[in-house]
Write an enzyme that holds these catalytic residues in place. Structure first.
Site, PDB file in Angstrom:
ATOM      1  N   TYR A  55      17.074  12.587  25.894  1.00 51.56           N
ATOM      2  CA  TYR A  55      18.421  12.210  26.075  1.00 51.56           C
ATOM      3  C   TYR A  55      19.555  13.049  26.284  1.00 51.56           C
ATOM      4  CZ  TYR A  55      15.992   7.611  26.022  1.00 51.56           C
ATOM      5  OH  TYR A  55      14.834   6.664  25.786  1.00 51.56           O
ATOM      6  N   HIS A 113       7.282  10.238  21.321  1.00 59.24           N
ATOM      7  CA  HIS A 113       8.482   9.769  23.162  1.00 59.24           C
ATOM      8  C   HIS A 113       6.885   8.640  23.905  1.00 59.24           C
ATOM      9  CE1 HIS A 113      12.089  10.109  25.426  1.00 59.24           C
ATOM     10  NE2 HIS A 113      11.209   8.706  25.719  1.00 59.24           N
TER      11      HIS A 113
HETATM   12  N1  NAP Z   1      10.613   5.254  25.654  1.00 60.90           N
HETATM   13  C1  NAP Z   1      10.736   5.318  26.198  1.00 60.90           C
HETATM   14  O1  NAP Z   1      10.451   5.509  26.831  1.00 60.90           O
HETATM   15  C2  NAP Z   1      12.205   4.114  26.939  1.00 60.90           C
HETATM   16  C3  NAP Z   1      12.044   4.457  28.522  1.00 60.90           C
HETATM   17  C4  NAP Z   1      13.555   3.885  28.607  1.00 60.90           C
HETATM   18  C5  NAP Z   1      14.587   3.454  28.045  1.00 60.90           C
HETATM   19  N2  NAP Z   1      14.658   3.811  27.302  1.00 60.90           N
HETATM   20  C6  NAP Z   1      15.103   3.056  26.274  1.00 60.90           C
HETATM   21  O2  NAP Z   1      15.614   1.793  26.489  1.00 60.90           O
HETATM   22  C7  NAP Z   1      17.038   1.453  26.826  1.00 60.90           C
HETATM   23  C8  NAP Z   1      16.952   0.716  27.891  1.00 60.90           C
HETATM   24  O3  NAP Z   1      16.156   1.101  29.011  1.00 60.90           O
HETATM   25  P1  NAP Z   1      17.043   1.143  30.329  1.00 60.90           P
HETATM   26  O4  NAP Z   1      18.448   2.022  30.335  1.00 60.90           O
HETATM   27  O5  NAP Z   1      16.103   1.861  30.727  1.00 60.90           O
HETATM   28  O6  NAP Z   1      16.997   0.162  31.338  1.00 60.90           O
HETATM   29  P2  NAP Z   1      18.065  -1.407  30.984  1.00 60.90           P
HETATM   30  O7  NAP Z   1      18.924  -1.848  29.371  1.00 60.90           O
HETATM   31  O8  NAP Z   1      16.809  -2.486  31.330  1.00 60.90           O
HETATM   32  O9  NAP Z   1      19.143  -1.922  32.296  1.00 60.90           O
HETATM   33  C9  NAP Z   1      19.936  -0.828  32.315  1.00 60.90           C
HETATM   34  C10 NAP Z   1      20.443  -0.205  33.279  1.00 60.90           C
HETATM   35  O10 NAP Z   1      21.120  -2.387  33.199  1.00 60.90           O
HETATM   36  C11 NAP Z   1      22.884  -2.052  33.510  1.00 60.90           C
HETATM   37  N3  NAP Z   1      22.917  -2.588  33.173  1.00 60.90           N
HETATM   38  C12 NAP Z   1      23.168  -3.105  31.964  1.00 60.90           C
HETATM   39  N4  NAP Z   1      23.932  -4.326  31.337  1.00 60.90           N
HETATM   40  C13 NAP Z   1      24.101  -4.512  32.693  1.00 60.90           C
HETATM   41  C14 NAP Z   1      25.247  -5.698  33.285  1.00 60.90           C
HETATM   42  N5  NAP Z   1      25.608  -6.908  32.605  1.00 60.90           N
HETATM   43  N6  NAP Z   1      25.732  -6.632  34.456  1.00 60.90           N
HETATM   44  C15 NAP Z   1      25.075  -4.812  35.497  1.00 60.90           C
HETATM   45  N7  NAP Z   1      24.439  -3.957  35.357  1.00 60.90           N
HETATM   46  C16 NAP Z   1      24.097  -3.585  33.581  1.00 60.90           C
HETATM   47  C17 NAP Z   1      23.384  -0.330  33.349  1.00 60.90           C
HETATM   48  O11 NAP Z   1      24.310   0.390  33.992  1.00 60.90           O
HETATM   49  P3  NAP Z   1      26.081   0.943  33.153  1.00 60.90           P
HETATM   50  O12 NAP Z   1      25.975   2.002  32.032  1.00 60.90           O
HETATM   51  O13 NAP Z   1      26.606   1.388  34.601  1.00 60.90           O
HETATM   52  O14 NAP Z   1      26.636  -0.664  33.120  1.00 60.90           O
HETATM   53  C18 NAP Z   1      21.944   0.201  33.260  1.00 60.90           C
HETATM   54  O15 NAP Z   1      21.767   1.287  34.701  1.00 60.90           O
HETATM   55  C19 NAP Z   1      17.041   2.942  27.310  1.00 60.90           C
HETATM   56  O16 NAP Z   1      18.613   3.536  27.961  1.00 60.90           O
HETATM   57  C20 NAP Z   1      16.640   3.682  25.974  1.00 60.90           C
HETATM   58  O17 NAP Z   1      17.601   3.892  24.773  1.00 60.90           O
HETATM   59  C21 NAP Z   1      13.454   3.729  25.889  1.00 60.90           C
END
Ligand code: NAP
Length: 289
Positions: A55, A113
């Protein structure tokens, strides 16, 4: 005093380390927006911050942690060793670099990861050799006290079984994609049988599930937002959740007061469970040998 005694809801890992169930995801968050949202999370009582080498934001997270004034022992930081850092030599360096970038003496949770290795064919048997080498490095890092827990991410059952067969220290966590369209019930059950806690990522379907009609209906019924419904669903599956946002007004919906004081009813859970269509939003580790 434990995290639970300080009022932070946690999952107790098998080594007794407490992992806060409410966290902040930071994938794609950088710069001023990242620092502001991390300090907002800490001032809202969110104590778990999820990051990763890939990241490229660990130093900025360090800035926000230092500025917050929250005692180190009250914060739970997860980082991850990426696909380009697999294998003994690279993983050793990568572990040291995580601590350097976060400017910490220890990290709370360190994960592999991804089961695959950069530049190797996904079907190559060398993936298994390299990720086991990485695991040995994590074991020694754990034994030296420089991380409080170790685990994996995106491990399917076959990857976990291979690790359980040879690990001196069993993984404490598997961080995987979990949401109503991709609930991963079998994998979560396998984790439970082996005392591996599950951290759910992409709980909001990367934002896409917020407009799903079933989610919106449940939100209306319980007078909550779609995001709260999805996170509550994840919590009721016994997962920790790490939603990502850079918006303070969204994050304020993801605090203990907003998520841990109510429940989805069994009929709402049933409706959300029926969304399962095996749809993944993120990368697919099943292809990695
Ligand atoms: N281990 C892995 O391989 C892996 C893979 C993916 C993710 N992750 C981790 O898990 C975390 C979460 O997953 P993710 O970021 O992929 O997806 P997520 O949490 O499902 O969704 C994040 C998205 O939703 C938006 N969002 C959040 N709250 C909102 C709301 N109330 N209304 C409208 N839009 C909203 C955010 O935009 P804004 O920021 O613009 O609000 C962002 O674009 C990551 O950040 C990371 O730390 C790990």
């Amino acid at each position: 005093m434990s995290q639970e005694d300080r009022g932070v809801r946690t999952i107790q890992l098998y080594n007794q380390v407490e992992l806060p169930v409410l966290g902040l995801g930071t994938f794609k968050a950088r710069g001023t927006a990242l620092k502001a949202i991390v300090s907002c999370a800490l001032s809202c009582g969110i104590r778990h911050i999820d990051t990763a080498g890939v990241y490229k934001n660990e130093s900025e997270i360090a800035d926000a942690l230092e500025a917050s004034g929250v005692p180190r022992e009250d914060i739970f930081i997860t980082s991850k060793i990426g696909p380009t850092q697999q294998g003994t030599g690279k993983a050793l360096l990568a572990c040291e670099e995580v601590l350097q970038r976060l400017r910490l003496e220890y990290v709370d949770l360190l994960l592999i990861h991804w089961p695959g290795v950069a530049k190797l064919e996904v079907k190559s048997t060398r993936n298994a050799t390299k990720r086991l080498e990485t695991w040995r490095v994590l074991e020694s890092f754990y034994k030296s006290g420089r991380c409080r827990a170790i685990g994996v991410s995106n491990y399917e059952q076959q990857h976990l079984q291979e690790l359980l067969d040879s690990a001196a220290v069993k993984p404490m966590v598997n961080q995987i994609e979990v949401h109503p369209r991709y609930p991963q019930r079998e994998l979560r059950e396998f984790c439970k049988q082996h005392s591996i806690a599950v951290v759910a990522y992409a709980s909001l379907g990367c934002g896409d599930l917020l407009s799903h009609s079933t989610v919106q209906r449940a939100a209306q019924e319980c007078d909550r937002t779609p995001a709260q419904v999805l996170l509550r669903w994840g919590l009721q599956q016994e997962c920790a959740v790490i939603p990502k946002t850079i918006h303070q007004e969204y994050l304020e919906q993801y605090t203990a007061a907003q998520l841990l004081t109510w429940e989805l009813s069994s009929s709402q859970l049933q409706a959300l469970d029926a969304m399962d269509d095996a749809h993944k939003y993120c990368w697919n580790p099943a292809v990695v040998r």
